[in-house]
Design an enzyme around this catalytic site. Structure first.
Site, mmCIF file in Angstrom:
data_model
loop_
_atom_site.group_PDB
_atom_site.id
_atom_site.type_symbol
_atom_site.label_atom_id
_atom_site.label_comp_id
_atom_site.label_asym_id
_atom_site.label_seq_id
_atom_site.Cartn_x
_atom_site.Cartn_y
_atom_site.Cartn_z
ATOM 1 N N TYR A 1 -10.003 -10.407 -7.113
ATOM 2 C CA TYR A 1 -9.007 -10.694 -8.141
ATOM 3 C C TYR A 1 -9.315 -11.975 -8.903
ATOM 4 O O TYR A 1 -8.793 -12.172 -9.996
ATOM 5 C CB TYR A 1 -7.613 -10.751 -7.507
ATOM 6 N N ARG B 1 0.852 -1.180 0.000
ATOM 7 C CA ARG B 1 0.000 0.000 0.000
ATOM 8 C C ARG B 1 0.895 1.240 0.000
ATOM 9 O O ARG B 1 2.072 1.183 0.395
ATOM 10 C CB ARG B 1 -0.897 0.025 1.237
ATOM 11 N N HIS C 1 -2.021 2.275 -6.256
ATOM 12 C CA HIS C 1 -2.980 1.176 -6.132
ATOM 13 C C HIS C 1 -3.097 0.377 -7.429
ATOM 14 O O HIS C 1 -3.423 -0.814 -7.392
ATOM 15 C CB HIS C 1 -4.346 1.718 -5.693
ATOM 16 N N LYS D 1 -2.653 -2.025 7.746
ATOM 17 C CA LYS D 1 -3.846 -1.536 8.444
ATOM 18 C C LYS D 1 -4.009 -2.249 9.788
ATOM 19 O O LYS D 1 -3.729 -3.435 9.910
ATOM 20 C CB LYS D 1 -5.080 -1.754 7.577
ATOM 21 N N HIS E 1 -4.703 -8.645 3.520
ATOM 22 C CA HIS E 1 -6.159 -8.559 3.671
ATOM 23 C C HIS E 1 -6.606 -9.357 4.889
ATOM 24 O O HIS E 1 -6.215 -10.515 5.050
ATOM 25 C CB HIS E 1 -6.859 -9.121 2.426
ATOM 26 N N ARG F 1 -0.507 -2.181 -7.049
ATOM 27 C CA ARG F 1 -0.926 -3.197 -6.067
ATOM 28 C C ARG F 1 -1.915 -4.165 -6.718
ATOM 29 O O ARG F 1 -1.807 -5.384 -6.550
ATOM 30 C CB ARG F 1 -1.548 -2.508 -4.855
#
Length: 303
Positions: free
Chosen positions: A280, A152, A245, A176, A271, A248
């Site tokens: 994806y 990220r 992004h 995150k 994730h 990514r």
């Protein structure tokens, strides 16, 4: 007038305390904090002089309708409503608010859009930044790292020298929710990073641990990375809006197409839920469908 100003001041102070809570207790990134602040500032503007404790569900419905009439899309409204809901949850725990006027509202459904990804050929071309000067060497390392490891933007600019193990071909990143993961580095990314380290030594400020620095010798900002990547996409003639992004997404798509290992991609992207990574699989299906349409005789349309 004084009463109105007092209510606005009180609402602003509650927001300030909430942002401090996000930064120091929940350990969210500064970028995430800015996003929350922007969305909740909009709530305070709409509330005007009404104290936050007095807002009801019908107020929130009206605010959402007003924002929608201004042209805000469903995904933006969903994000804002989520930010408001989280703010009120904090106010209930920390300030004794007895109800959350956002709790009974469902976010508007957003149209599902697939993330944009470069083709392998476009990605390879983007990595061909000519190392003509120090900043170009740095930017090439940034591109290679983003595409090699799927970081990220916040993870990239937050990376320090000690997070990298070039011998093992790994980088440790904090994503995150302050969660740390180990991500592999590709050979070409390692080579580009090592070339950058030579140039970095010539411009870095004393004591600066950031891997990527700007002309001032201090840590590179997210905005600077975004602007430089966009410029390189234009210079190299790539007909896609290049931003972190996109790289990514391209990383995840190309790894999944090659390996089919959804769990591995989930772990590398950081994730929390595999449902986030499953987007994806749709991109991969699109790729396979194009191959089928081009190659299978039964798929070809009759002239």
């Amino acid at each position: 007038m004084a009463e109105k100003e007092g209510e606005e001041s009180g609402n602003t102070e509650l927001l300030r305390q909430y942002l401090s809570h996000l930064q120091h207790e929940r350990r969210l990134s500064p970028l995430t904090g800015k996003n929350y602040a922007r969305d909740i500032d909009e709530l305070l503007r709409l509330a005007d002089a009404t104290p936050l404790a007095e807002l009801q569900i019908h107020h929130i419905r009206r605010f959402i309708a007003q924002l929608h009439a201004r042209g805000l899309g469903s995904s933006t409204l969903a994000r804002m409503l989520s930010a408001w809901r989280g703010f009120y949850s904090y106010l209930g725990h920390a300030h004794g608010f007895i109800h959350n006027p956002c709790a009974g509202l469902k976010a508007p459904k957003a149209a599902k859009t697939l993330p944009q990804a470069l083709s392998p050929e476009q990605a390879a071309h983007l990595m061909e930044v000519p190392p003509d000067d120090t900043l170009a060497v740095r930017d090439r390392a940034i591109l290679e790292l983003l595409y090699s490891s799927g970081l990220r933007l916040a993870e990239l600019v937050g990376a320090n020298l000690e997070h990298f193990d070039f011998a093992a071909g790994e980088v440790r990143v904090t994503g995150k929710g302050d969660k740390t993961r180990i991500v592999p580095l590709g050979r070409l990314a390692v080579e580009a990073l090592q070339a950058w380290l030579i140039q970095r030594a010539l411009m870095v400020q004393s004591g600066e641990r950031a891997l990527f620095v700007g002309k001032s010798g201090s840590r590179l900002t997210p905005r600077a990375v975004q602007l430089r990547l966009k410029q390189w996409g234009i210079k190299l003639g790539i007909n896609v809006n290049i931003h972190p992004h996109v790289l990514r997404h391209s990383f995840a798509t190309h790894v999944l197409q090659s390996s089919g290992d959804l769990r591995a991609v989930q772990e590398m992207l950081g994730h929390a839920n595999i449902s986030t990574t499953q987007i994806y699989t749709h991109l991969d299906f699109q790729h396979l469908a194009k191959v089928y349409d081009a190659a299978h005789p039964r798929a070809r349309k009759k002239p």
